[in-house]
Design an enzyme around this catalytic site. Sequence first.
Site, PDB file in Angstrom:
ATOM      1  N   LYS A 176       0.857  -1.196   0.000  1.00 51.43           N
ATOM      2  CA  LYS A 176       0.000   0.000   0.000  1.00 51.43           C
ATOM      3  C   LYS A 176       0.899   1.254   0.000  1.00 51.43           C
ATOM      4  O   LYS A 176       2.117   1.145   0.030  1.00 51.43           O
ATOM      5  CB  LYS A 176      -0.953  -0.042   1.198  1.00 51.43           C
ATOM      6  CG  LYS A 176      -1.925  -1.234   1.137  1.00 51.43           C
ATOM      7  CD  LYS A 176      -3.000  -1.076   0.078  1.00 51.43           C
ATOM      8  CE  LYS A 176      -3.688  -2.358  -0.331  1.00 51.43           C
ATOM      9  NZ  LYS A 176      -4.594  -2.967   0.618  1.00 51.43           N
TER      10      LYS A 176
HETATM   11  C1  LIG Z   1      -5.649  -4.026   0.911  1.00 52.56           C
HETATM   12  C2  LIG Z   1      -7.087  -3.759   1.024  1.00 52.56           C
HETATM   13  C3  LIG Z   1      -7.810  -4.035   2.186  1.00 52.56           C
HETATM   14  C4  LIG Z   1      -7.239  -4.832   3.322  1.00 52.56           C
HETATM   15  O1  LIG Z   1      -6.108  -4.272   3.880  1.00 52.56           O
HETATM   16  P1  LIG Z   1      -5.238  -5.108   4.936  1.00 52.56           P
HETATM   17  O2  LIG Z   1      -4.457  -4.053   5.644  1.00 52.56           O
HETATM   18  O3  LIG Z   1      -4.390  -6.051   4.159  1.00 52.56           O
HETATM   19  O4  LIG Z   1      -6.178  -5.817   5.850  1.00 52.56           O
HETATM   20  C5  LIG Z   1      -9.122  -3.641   2.253  1.00 52.56           C
HETATM   21  N1  LIG Z   1      -9.721  -3.008   1.214  1.00 52.56           N
HETATM   22  C6  LIG Z   1      -9.075  -2.749   0.073  1.00 52.56           C
HETATM   23  C7  LIG Z   1      -9.784  -2.019  -1.017  1.00 52.56           C
HETATM   24  C8  LIG Z   1      -7.741  -3.134  -0.072  1.00 52.56           C
HETATM   25  O5  LIG Z   1      -7.102  -2.916  -1.239  1.00 52.56           O
END
Ligand SMILES: *Cc1c(COP(=O)(O)O)cnc(C)c1O
Length: 389
Positions: free
Chosen positions: A189
Amino acid sequence: MPSGDADRSFMPFSLPWLNEKEIDAVVRCLEGGWLTTGPATAEFEKHLQAYLSAPSVVAVNSCTAALHIAYTASGIGPDDEIIMSPMTFCATANAAVHLGATPRFVDIEEDTENIDCERIPAAINAKTKIIVPVDFAGHPCRLDRIAEIARGNDLKIVEDAAHAIGSEYKEKKIGSFGWPTCFSFYPIKNMTTGEGGAIACADDLEFVARCRRLSLHGISKSGWSRYTEKGTWYYEVLEPGYKYNMTDIQAAIGIQQLKKLDEFIARRNHLASLYDQAFQDIPEIRCPVTRGNIHHARHLYVIQLVDLPRPLNRDRVIEQLREFHIGTTVNFIPLHLQPYYRDRYGFQPQDFPVATRVYQRSISLPLYPKMKDEDVLYVAEQLINIVKS
Ligand SMILES: *Cc1c(COP(=O)(O)O)cnc(C)c1O
């Protein structure tokens, strides 16, 4: 069939950017001896709150946890319905299912891939409790319209901003709007804590206390307030919560990453503009759009391939890019096509025709701050050669 350049090393679709700042911060945390939720987590929350201009922030161990807690603290329970787009990661819907609630999918806009606000009213019924805008690729949803629909129908909003830390809507940061907004610090991210997440929300003491409590077994106090010199041993379990707390090791990384975030985002926007330029005269490659009233955190660069010469298709383009040592992915396989959701609710691909169509022609190209300008130009050149071959 083009053949790959054997000497080139593989370019992943995404990579985090860490250096000695994060390494030193983790070492300091380990030497300090307090590893779990404590002073570094409190400091990270304070910095996040300032960065986002958010009234309050609760750090947790993933965005999935943040969504689960935010839904729970928003009063979601069995038989409630939660409106969201199917063009999202499964966590957005899984967290609803864990609460016995039903995700109610609404199709997307073809260009931004965000929920199509004009289709929301038809999905609202007596069971509907919240709308979940997912800011696809970091492009904010039409939040004014969503807020208006929510107000008019007495619904709450929980925003899935896993892609959108640093994005702005009408010059306000995502996370500053007062409704619970969930962020992800997963390694690929826009910023990372290894694994991690946060909920930004209104300065509502009861809501914030509930989120904190749910993140640590439903216990009335944190570990820091129990085990330190001034702490006391007594605590109460007020409800069966979860084990979702962020550790100080994660927070130590996050504090450093947050300092670099604006630089990361500027770099992502620069690289995206190189892709935009390279593809501007290639009708087969549709670039992502950016609406005028937003600042884009550019988590993803998703192209849509249109009118490819047969027998070329999206999957073959992905394979051919791999031969050139270029890693790509597809964001997302829409949830109505996933076996669990498809079978449980009896969905057909055509139930959400825009999401299905966009999925079939999308590719997420490599985009991360560590990429060099030449890397983007290399990807663009290979892709153009493939679609023109
Ligand atoms: C990555 C993601 C999540 C989950 O994030 P984590 O931190 O891995 O739990 C939720 N929603 C979207 C749209 C994502 O891309």
